[in-house]
Design an enzyme around this catalytic site. Sequence first.
Site: not given
Ligand code: NAD
Ligand code: WQD
Length: 336
Positions: A124, A148, A152
């Site tokens: 991330s 969290y 990562k």
């Molecule tokens: P998500 O929660 O939709 O998907 C994660 C999946 O992993 C789910 O289906 C959940 O059931 C499964 N899971 C969780 N723990 C598990 C375990 N112990 N064993 C087996 N399955 C498990 O999340 P996402 O948004 O698809 O994110 C996927 C990956 O990308 C995550 O590692 C997340 O941290 C990373 N990521 C997401 C974002 C974002 O904003 N969505 C941004 C950066 C990184």
């Molecule tokens: C986006 C913008 C909020 C909700 C997070 C994690 C990051 C990555 C992506 C996993 C920000 C604003 C949000 C609301 C708002 N995930 N906001 N009202 O915080 O940039 O990133 O998700 O790795 O690690 O921190 O994403 O979608 O929460 O926010 O104004 O109700 O929207 O302040 O500026 P963020 P977000």
Amino acid sequence: MTILVTGGAGYIGSHTCVELLNAGYDVVVVDNFYNSVPAVLDRVEKITGKKLKYYDCDIRDREGLDKIFAEDKPEAVIHFAGLKAVGESSKLPLLYYDNNISGSVTLFEAMENAGCKKIVFSSSATVYGNNPIPYKEDMVTGDVSNPYGRTKHFIEQILGDVYNADNSWSISLLRYFNPIGAHESGLIGEDPNGIPNNLMPYISRVAIGKLEKLTVFGGDYDTKDGTCIRDYIHVVDLAKAHLCAVRKITDSTGIEAYNIGNGKGYSVLDIIRAFEKVSGSPLNYVIGDRRAGDLPAFYADASKANRELGWSAEYDIEKMCEDTWNFQKKNPDGIK
Ligand code: NAD
Ligand code: WQD
């Protein structure tokens, strides 16, 4: 070639399964359905017209993983499984360290045991913390403000140590920026349980009438309109980056990090305006207080992924909002 996809029923995992199946890979999903439902995988099959295999298995279950590796003999792993709610991670740090870190270590042990040493890891942009923008892969990482984000960072470090100890591993760390949007079929998309933490699912639930109004977290930042700037990336573009990364790790050994973002910053108000344009209705929102821990602005320098993975983002903000809205309208109560 068989790819094992942990967390493949989740938001990003399911979109990646679609791209993998469309590209001709065999897909084996391992998911404990903590934050997803098996019906998502039926929809992946419906979109692609292809079958995948899945196991209801936790990545902390070493015996379960060993059986899967022995049975399916995957050549590479894409590792999405993890918990991702930033606020929750500060309240339940041990849950996050156990699920994300112990889970990853167990997975890496099972991979090593099976001789499968190719992995794409979902990292991330959060690992960059307070660096100057745009973020670049060679910046010092780890100055992170929540458990969290630390999971990562630690997993990236663990994979670095794994590679240093055994140079036959091939590891791609994909640092995602802010994924939004949905598959254009409207069959899969982001479907969080309860009240969403992230901006886009919150907006779409306000637009569909499930939530009353959006609170914009802060209107007094030092940005063009006072609201925070982020690098939003269409989830299908993000899914395609995994295909490029899989090709890269099957061709070479090493460990490399890549920023997967658009390289452009949009404010919260930009997103609201774009969403209003595609939905055709004004969005109910108020400007509220800042959210603790939010950085004013960050976006990617994605040139390394462009150059070395041959990947670049195609979709713009309007398409991201259009596909989110289409998914929300077709699934007003989520995927059951
Ligand atoms: P998500 O929660 O939709 O998907 C994660 C999946 O992993 C789910 O289906 C959940 O059931 C499964 N899971 C969780 N723990 C598990 C375990 N112990 N064993 C087996 N399955 C498990 O999340 P996402 O948004 O698809 O994110 C996927 C990956 O990308 C995550 O590692 C997340 O941290 C990373 N990521 C997401 C974002 C974002 O904003 N969505 C941004 C950066 C990184
Ligand atoms: C986006 C913008 C909020 C909700 C997070 C994690 C990051 C990555 C992506 C996993 C920000 C604003 C949000 C609301 C708002 N995930 N906001 N009202 O915080 O940039 O990133 O998700 O790795 O690690 O921190 O994403 O979608 O929460 O926010 O104004 O109700 O929207 O302040 O500026 P963020 P977000």
